[in-house]
Design an enzyme around this catalytic site. Structure first.
Site, PDB file in Angstrom:
ATOM      1  CB  ILE A 191    -109.617  -0.636 -56.513  1.00  0.00           C
ATOM      2  CG1 ILE A 191    -110.152  -2.019 -56.134  1.00  0.00           C
ATOM      3  CG2 ILE A 191    -110.348  -0.097 -57.731  1.00  0.00           C
ATOM      4  CD1 ILE A 191    -111.611  -2.008 -55.679  1.00  0.00           C
ATOM      5  CE1 TYR A 192    -106.756   7.432 -56.279  1.00  0.00           C
ATOM      6  CE2 TYR A 192    -104.875   6.890 -54.888  1.00  0.00           C
ATOM      7  CZ  TYR A 192    -105.594   7.816 -55.629  1.00  0.00           C
ATOM      8  OH  TYR A 192    -105.148   9.108 -55.713  1.00  0.00           O
ATOM      9  CB  ALA A 193    -102.389   1.390 -56.076  1.00  0.00           C
TER      10      ALA A 193
END
Ligand SMILES: NC(=O)c1ccc[n+]([C@@H]2O[C@H](COP(=O)([O-])OP(=O)(O)OC[C@H]3O[C@@H](n4cnc5c(N)ncnc54)[C@H](OP(=O)(O)O)[C@@H]3O)[C@@H](O)[C@H]2O)c1
Length: 245
Positions: free
Chosen positions: A152-154
């Site tokens: 999700i972050y990437a």
């Protein structure tokens, strides 16, 4: 034309990398709006430190997950120091977990702060930055690793990098540059949260320099990209990570 005193907005500047970016920009004589959402005391401490050294800064409490925040933050910065020259999209959140173990709230929180907020702030900056302005976005070097748990972050940071390239071309005719800095691991709350000392040590050893990055390492790159001297660097992602990737 660039004003005599340049002005900047730094999002998420109450602590970590953003606080150091605010300090270093102020040390260059730039008037800084120190944004935060939840840490008024920490933000006021950053402002007091800057003012104590003869700089100019003001705190601006604006939760960037609110769709109205981008306009409100520019209004606040302009009221304090006049037209904005530099936008640093630094505020971010990171929770590491395999996708199967995440919930909608985690997805929504990451998209709202890491992607939608810089998107709206870049749109606001496109309308309100003066000619010769600067936008610097914070991405991450983990984009290049495709490590489990970072999906999700990437994904949100990959969106920021895509926007960096597109908006760089849109604003170049006005002399405005748009770049991103993609740090490797930096010793801040965001990095340490949920990691054991053993894991931190393992990550430290992975780096050719045998250490984590510091907010100072990253802020120096941001300040250079925000400077007038960096006018020919546009649409680039600088991977400031000590060579780990
Ligand atoms: N640390 C690393 O290893 C690393 C590596 C690569 C990239 N980065 C990127 O670098 C940037 C800064 O990271 P950091 O490590 O300095 O993070 P941090 O220490 O956790 O600080 C995050 C900052 O964002 C602010 N913030 C959080 N939610 C907000 C909201 N809704 N609205 C406005 N501000 C908000 C926080 O202030 P309040 O809590 O007061 O709201 C704080 O000032 C992030 O974009 C991150 O993804 C970090």
């Amino acid at each position: 034309m660039i004003q005599e005193t340049r002005t900047a907005i730094v999002t998420g500047a109450s602590r970590g990398i953003g606080a150091e970016i605010a300090r270093q920009l102020a040390a260059e004589g730039i008037a800084v709006t120190v944004n935060h959402a939840n840490s008024p005391d920490a933000a006021e401490a950053v402002v007091a430190e800057i003012v104590g050294k003869g700089g100019r800064a003001v705190a601006a409490r604006t939760d960037l997950t609110d769709p109205a925040a981008a306009r409100a933050l520019f209004d606040r910065a302009e009221a304090a120091f006049g037209p904005v020259d530099i936008l640093v999209n630094n505020a971010g959140t990171m929770k590491v977990a395999p996708l199967a173990e995440t919930d909608d709230a985690q997805i929504d929180a990451h998209v709202a702060l890491n992607l939608a907020a810089p998107l709206r702030l870049m749109r606001e900056a496109s309308r309100r930055l003066g000619d010769g302005g600067r936008i610097v976005n914070l991405s991450t070097s983990v984009i290049g690793l495709y490590q489990p748990g970072y999906g999700i972050y990437a994904a949100t940071k990959a969106g920021v990098e895509a926007l960096t390239h597109v908006v760089a071309k849109e604003l170049a005719p006005r002399g405005i540059t748009v770049n991103a800095v993609a740090p490797g691991p930096v010793g801040t709350d965001l990095f340490f949260l949920g990691k054991s000392e053993a894991l931190v040590e393992q990550i430290r050893r992975m780096n050719p320099f045998g250490r984590l990055g510091t907010p100072e390492d990253i802020a120096r790159v941001v300040v250079f990209l925000a400077s007038e001297q960096a006018g020919w660097i546009n649409g680039q992602v600088i991977r400031a990570n000590g060579g780990v990737i």
